[in-house]
Scaffold this motif. Structure first.
Motif, PDB file in Angstrom:
ATOM      1  N   ARG A   1       0.831  -1.206   0.000  1.00 42.15           N
ATOM      2  CA  ARG A   1       0.000   0.000   0.000  1.00 42.15           C
ATOM      3  C   ARG A   1       0.865   1.255   0.000  1.00 42.15           C
ATOM      4  O   ARG A   1       0.563   2.229  -0.678  1.00 42.15           O
ATOM      5  CB  ARG A   1      -0.914  -0.030   1.225  1.00 42.15           C
ATOM      6  CG  ARG A   1      -1.959   1.002   1.229  1.00 42.15           C
ATOM      7  CD  ARG A   1      -3.098   0.537   0.372  1.00 42.15           C
ATOM      8  NE  ARG A   1      -4.244   1.385   0.621  1.00 42.15           N
ATOM      9  CZ  ARG A   1      -5.169   1.591  -0.253  1.00 42.15           C
ATOM     10  NH1 ARG A   1      -5.110   0.999  -1.422  1.00 42.15           N
ATOM     11  NH2 ARG A   1      -6.180   2.352   0.006  1.00 42.15           N
ATOM     12  N   THR A   2       1.949   1.231   0.752  1.00 43.69           N
ATOM     13  CA  THR A   2       2.861   2.371   0.813  1.00 43.69           C
ATOM     14  C   THR A   2       3.516   2.604  -0.545  1.00 43.69           C
ATOM     15  O   THR A   2       3.673   3.746  -0.971  1.00 43.69           O
ATOM     16  CB  THR A   2       3.947   2.123   1.879  1.00 43.69           C
ATOM     17  OG1 THR A   2       3.308   1.870   3.130  1.00 43.69           O
ATOM     18  CG2 THR A   2       4.866   3.306   2.019  1.00 43.69           C
ATOM     19  N   LYS A   3       3.841   1.535  -1.234  1.00 44.68           N
ATOM     20  CA  LYS A   3       4.459   1.636  -2.553  1.00 44.68           C
ATOM     21  C   LYS A   3       3.497   2.301  -3.546  1.00 44.68           C
ATOM     22  O   LYS A   3       3.894   3.149  -4.337  1.00 44.68           O
ATOM     23  CB  LYS A   3       4.844   0.245  -3.038  1.00 44.68           C
ATOM     24  CG  LYS A   3       5.624   0.233  -4.315  1.00 44.68           C
ATOM     25  CD  LYS A   3       6.024  -1.198  -4.659  1.00 44.68           C
ATOM     26  CE  LYS A   3       6.804  -1.249  -5.941  1.00 44.68           C
ATOM     27  NZ  LYS A   3       7.172  -2.620  -6.289  1.00 44.68           N
ATOM     28  N   GLN A   4       2.236   1.950  -3.494  1.00 44.07           N
ATOM     29  CA  GLN A   4       1.233   2.551  -4.383  1.00 44.07           C
ATOM     30  C   GLN A   4       1.048   4.033  -4.066  1.00 44.07           C
ATOM     31  O   GLN A   4       0.943   4.855  -4.968  1.00 44.07           O
ATOM     32  CB  GLN A   4      -0.105   1.834  -4.246  1.00 44.07           C
ATOM     33  CG  GLN A   4      -0.092   0.445  -4.817  1.00 44.07           C
ATOM     34  CD  GLN A   4      -1.375  -0.301  -4.558  1.00 44.07           C
ATOM     35  OE1 GLN A   4      -2.198   0.117  -3.749  1.00 44.07           O
ATOM     36  NE2 GLN A   4      -1.550  -1.423  -5.234  1.00 44.07           N
ATOM     37  N   ARG A   5       0.994   4.354  -2.804  1.00 42.66           N
ATOM     38  CA  ARG A   5       0.826   5.756  -2.399  1.00 42.66           C
ATOM     39  C   ARG A   5       2.021   6.588  -2.844  1.00 42.66           C
ATOM     40  O   ARG A   5       1.868   7.707  -3.328  1.00 42.66           O
ATOM     41  CB  ARG A   5       0.642   5.849  -0.889  1.00 42.66           C
ATOM     42  CG  ARG A   5       0.303   7.264  -0.433  1.00 42.66           C
ATOM     43  CD  ARG A   5      -0.053   7.349   1.030  1.00 42.66           C
ATOM     44  NE  ARG A   5      -1.277   6.616   1.272  1.00 42.66           N
ATOM     45  CZ  ARG A   5      -1.496   5.853   2.329  1.00 42.66           C
ATOM     46  NH1 ARG A   5      -0.570   5.729   3.254  1.00 42.66           N
ATOM     47  NH2 ARG A   5      -2.634   5.221   2.486  1.00 42.66           N
ATOM     48  N   PHE A   6       3.224   6.029  -2.703  1.00 41.34           N
ATOM     49  CA  PHE A   6       4.431   6.725  -3.143  1.00 41.34           C
ATOM     50  C   PHE A   6       4.420   6.935  -4.651  1.00 41.34           C
ATOM     51  O   PHE A   6       4.764   8.012  -5.138  1.00 41.34           O
ATOM     52  CB  PHE A   6       5.687   5.963  -2.723  1.00 41.34           C
ATOM     53  CG  PHE A   6       6.951   6.589  -3.221  1.00 41.34           C
ATOM     54  CD1 PHE A   6       7.448   7.731  -2.612  1.00 41.34           C
ATOM     55  CD2 PHE A   6       7.618   6.072  -4.318  1.00 41.34           C
ATOM     56  CE1 PHE A   6       8.610   8.335  -3.081  1.00 41.34           C
ATOM     57  CE2 PHE A   6       8.770   6.666  -4.796  1.00 41.34           C
ATOM     58  CZ  PHE A   6       9.264   7.802  -4.171  1.00 41.34           C
TER      59      PHE A   6
ATOM     60  N   THR B   1       1.985   9.693  -5.538  1.00 42.28           N
ATOM     61  CA  THR B   1       2.519  10.997  -5.144  1.00 42.28           C
ATOM     62  C   THR B   1       3.631  11.436  -6.093  1.00 42.28           C
ATOM     63  O   THR B   1       3.704  12.603  -6.483  1.00 42.28           O
ATOM     64  CB  THR B   1       3.051  10.937  -3.699  1.00 42.28           C
ATOM     65  OG1 THR B   1       1.989  10.514  -2.839  1.00 42.28           O
ATOM     66  CG2 THR B   1       3.555  12.281  -3.234  1.00 42.28           C
TER      67      THR B   1
END
Length: 71
Positions: free
Chosen positions: A2-7, A10
């Motif tokens: 999920r963090t990878k997708q958000r990054f 962005t």
């Protein structure tokens, strides 16, 4: 994951905003192409969960659509 997708989202959004800053000397058709590619890239990334293929594909489709838009 999920963090990878958000990054990724962005990073694409930041690239679009920075890219639009250089549009002042462009023709209307060039600006439409750039904006279409940026919006398509973001849309492709969102719809495919941050996939690189989806992002590039979205940018290509958005660029073509932006190029064809007339004001």
């Amino acid at each position: 994951m999920r963090t990878k997708q958000r990054f990724a989202f962005t990073a694409v959004a930041a690239a679009v905003l920075l890219g639009l800053g250089g549009c002042s000397g462009m023709s209307a058709q060039d600006r439409n192409t750039a904006v279409g590619a940026g919006v398509g890239a973001v849309g492709g990334a969102v719809l495919t969960g941050g996939s690189a293929v989806g992002t590039v594909g979205g940018a290509a489709v958005g660029g073509v659509i932006g190029h064809e838009v007339k004001h």
